[in-house]
Motif scaffolding. Structure first.
Motif, short mmCIF file in Angstrom:
data_model
loop_
_atom_site.label_atom_id
_atom_site.label_comp_id
_atom_site.label_asym_id
_atom_site.label_seq_id
_atom_site.Cartn_x
_atom_site.Cartn_y
_atom_site.Cartn_z
N TYR A 106 0.82 -1.21 0.00
CA TYR A 106 0.00 0.00 0.00
C TYR A 106 0.85 1.26 0.00
CZ TYR A 106 -3.48 -3.47 0.97
OH TYR A 106 -4.28 -4.57 0.87
N THR A 110 -6.20 3.73 0.93
CA THR A 110 -6.90 2.58 0.38
C THR A 110 -8.20 2.33 1.13
OG1 THR A 110 -4.79 1.58 -0.21
CG2 THR A 110 -6.65 0.08 -0.06
N VAL A 116 -8.46 -6.50 2.75
CA VAL A 116 -7.33 -5.59 2.97
C VAL A 116 -6.89 -5.68 4.43
CG1 VAL A 116 -6.60 -3.16 2.94
CG2 VAL A 116 -8.14 -4.02 1.16
N THR A 395 -10.23 9.88 -1.58
CA THR A 395 -10.26 8.47 -1.99
C THR A 395 -11.68 8.01 -2.29
OG1 THR A 395 -8.33 8.07 -0.62
CG2 THR A 395 -9.56 6.12 -1.28
#
Ligand SMILES: Nc1ncnc2c1ncn2[C@@H]1O[C@H](COP(=O)(O)OP(=O)(O)O)[C@@H](O)[C@H]1O
Ligand SMILES: CC(=O)OP(=O)(O)O
Ligand SMILES: [Mg+2]
Length: 398
Positions: A106, A110, A116, A395
Motif C-alpha cells: 500500500y 486505500t 485488505v 479516496t
C-alpha cells in the motif's frame, strides 16, 4: 452536518476528530474539525481531552485496566461514547484511519475491506505498538456503523519515493526480495508539514530539508523538493532515534548477546526494545518529556541529553542523504513544545551553520533561526488528522 470521522492511534495517544465535508466542493473537507480531541498517556494514566462543537472543553480520566492493549481498547470505547453523547446530529459518512504499516502493498490511501484488513494483520509484528490498535479501531467502526466506508492512510506511503539505496539493508538479496527493507514511518505527519513549509521557509522548502518528528515515537526525514529521500525509521518503527520507550538503533550484536548469554527470547526482546527502553529506560523515571525536563535527577538529564545527541547525529546523516541542509523543521509533541530540546539540538548542530534565537525558541515561534543562521529553523505543528480527513474524502470522492 455530514462529516468524516478521523481516528489516529499512536503509541501513547488516540487522536480523533470530525471533519465536516464542504458541500460546495467535492472531495474537500473543512480546514478545521467541528470537534476534536485526544486520549493522552496511554500506557500510563490515560486521560481524554475533548472540544465539543459548542467549544466546551471536557477533560476526564479513562477508566481502564493495566495493559497497553486494554488501555487502547478502553480509550476507543470512551471516545465513541463521548462522540455519541455530544454530537447526536452529526452524520458520519466516512471514517479515515492512520494505519502505521502498509508494507510493500500500500503506497496510497486505500478503502478498507475485510480482505485488505487481513493483509494488514500480517504487519502486526512489524509495528506491535500501533498496528493492532489501528486495525482494532477499523473493526470497531465496522461493527458500530457497518454502512460507513473506511479508508486507511499509511505512515509508510510517503516514503515510497525514496531511492532504492535508501530503502536497502545490506542483507542477502533473497531477504530483500521478500520485502525486508526500510520503509519509514510518520509519513502523514511529514506529508502535512512538507505542504506547510513553503509558507514558513519560502524557496528553501524545495531544497534539502530535514523534518524531526519528535513525539512519543520519534523519527526524522530528509526531503528534496518536498519528497522523502531518507528516513531514520526502517523496517519497523524501532529504528533510528531514541524514543519514549523504544531504543532506536541498537548494535544488532547486543541482541545476539542477550539471546545467547541471557536467554532472552523474541517476546522478551520485543518488550525490551519497544517498551522498557528509550527515555523511560535511560531515566528510570518516565517516558514523558515534560516530566524529565521538570526533574532535577541526573538520570533525567542524561536521558534528555542522549535523546538530543541522537537527533544531532542523525541530522548529519540525513543532511548527507539530502546533499545539504536548507531548513531544519521540528514537529510532534516534543518538537512543537519542548524548547530546551530544540535548543540542545541546535547547539550540537552549530557546526552546520545552525543558530537559534533563544527568545523565538522560547515562544515556539514558526521561525526560530537568527538572521545569521545559514539554515532556516522552523517549528511547524503537525496535523495528521487533517491529512487523513483529506485523503479519506479524496479516496471516496465525497
Ligand atoms: N509542553 C510540552 N513540553 C515538553 N514535552 C511535551 C509537551 N507537550 C507534550 N510533550 C511531549 O510530547 C510527547 C508526546 O508526543 P505526541 O506526538 O503527542 O505522541 P504520539 O507519538 O503518541 O502521537 C510526550 O513525550 C510529551 O511529554
Ligand atoms: C510510527 C510511530 O512511532 O508513531 P507514534 O509516534 O505515533 O508512536
Ligand atoms: Mg504520533
Amino acid at each position: 452536518m455530514k462529516a468524516v470521522l478521523v481516528l489516529n492511534a499512536g503509541s501513547s495517544s488516540l487522536k480523533f476528530a470530525l471533519y465536516p465535508l464542504e458541500a460546495s466542493n467535492s472531495g474537500r473537507v473543512a480546514a478545521a474539525p467541528a470537534v476534536s480531541g485526544q486520549v493522552e498517556g496511554i500506557g500510563a494514566r490515560p486521560e481524554v481531552s475533548f472540544k465539543t462543537a459548542t467549544g466546551e472543553r471536557i477533560q476526564e480520566p479513562v477508566v481502564t485496566g493495566g495493559s497497553q492493549a486494554e488501555q487502547h481498547r478502553d480509550a476507543l470505547e470512551h471516545v465513541f461514547a463521548l462522540l455519541a453523547r455530544h454530537n447526536p446530529t452529526v452524520d458520519i459518512v466516512a471514517a479515515g484511519h492512520r494505519i502505521v504499516h502498509g508494507g510493500e502493498h500500500y503506497s496510497a490511501p486505500t478503502r478498507l475491506e475485510e480482505s485488505v484488513l487481513r493483509t494488514l494483520d500480517a504487519f502486526v509484528p512489524l509495528a506491535p505498538l500501533h498496528q493492532p490498535h489501528n486495525l482494532r479501531a477499523v473493526r470497531a467502526v465496522a461493527g458500530l456503523m457497518p454502512q460507513v466506508p473506511q479508508v486507511g492512510c499509511f505512515d509508510t506511503a510517503f516514503h515510497r519515493t525514496q531511492p532504492a539505496v535508501a530503502q536497502a539493508f545490506a542483507l542477502p538479496r533473497r531477504l530483500s526480495a521478500e520485502g525486508i527493507k526500510r520503509y519509514g514511518f510518520h509519513g502523514l505527519s511529514y506529508d502535512y508539514v512538507a505542504r506547510q513549509l513553503p509558507e514558513v521557509v519560502g524557496e528553501r522548502a524545495r531544497g534539502a530539508v530535514v523534518i524531526a518528528h519528535l513525539g512519543n515515537g520519534a523519527s526524522m526525514c530528509a526531503l528534496r523538493d518536498g519528497r522523502s529521500v531518507a528516513s531514520t525509521m526502517g523496517f519497523t518503527a524501532v529504528e533510528g532515534l531514541m524514543m519514549g520507550t523504544r531504543t532506536g538503533s541498537l548494535d544488532p550484536g547486543v541482541m545476539l548477546y542477550l539471546m545467547e548469554q541471557k536467554g532472552m527470547d523474541a517476546k522478551a526482546l520485543t518488550s525490551l526494545l519497544y517498551k522498557e527502553s528509550g527515555l523511560l529506560g535511560v531515566s528510570g523515571i518516565s517516558q514523558d518529556m515534560r516530566t524529565l525536563l521538570a526533574s532535577d535527577a541526573p538520570e533525567a538529564k542524561e536521558a534528555v541529553d542522549l535523546f538530543c545527541y541522537r537527533i544531532a547525529r542523525e541530522l548529519g546523516s540525513l543532511a548527507a542523504a539530502a546533499g545539504g541542509l536548507d531548513a531544519l523543521v521540528f514537529t510532534g509533541g516534543i518538537g512543537e513544545h519542548a524548547a530546551p530540546v530544540r535548543e540542545k539540538v541546535a547547539a550540537l548542530a552549530a557546526w552546520m551553520g545552525i543558530e537559534v534565537d533563544p527568545a523565538a525558541n522560547a515562544d515556539h515561534a514558526r521561525r526560530i533561526d537568527t538572521a545569521a543562521s545559514r539554515v532556516a529553523v522552523a517549528v511547524v505543528p503537525t496535523n495528521e488528522e487533517r491529512m487523513i480527513a483529506r485523503y479519506t474524502a479524496e479516496t471516496l470522492g465525497l
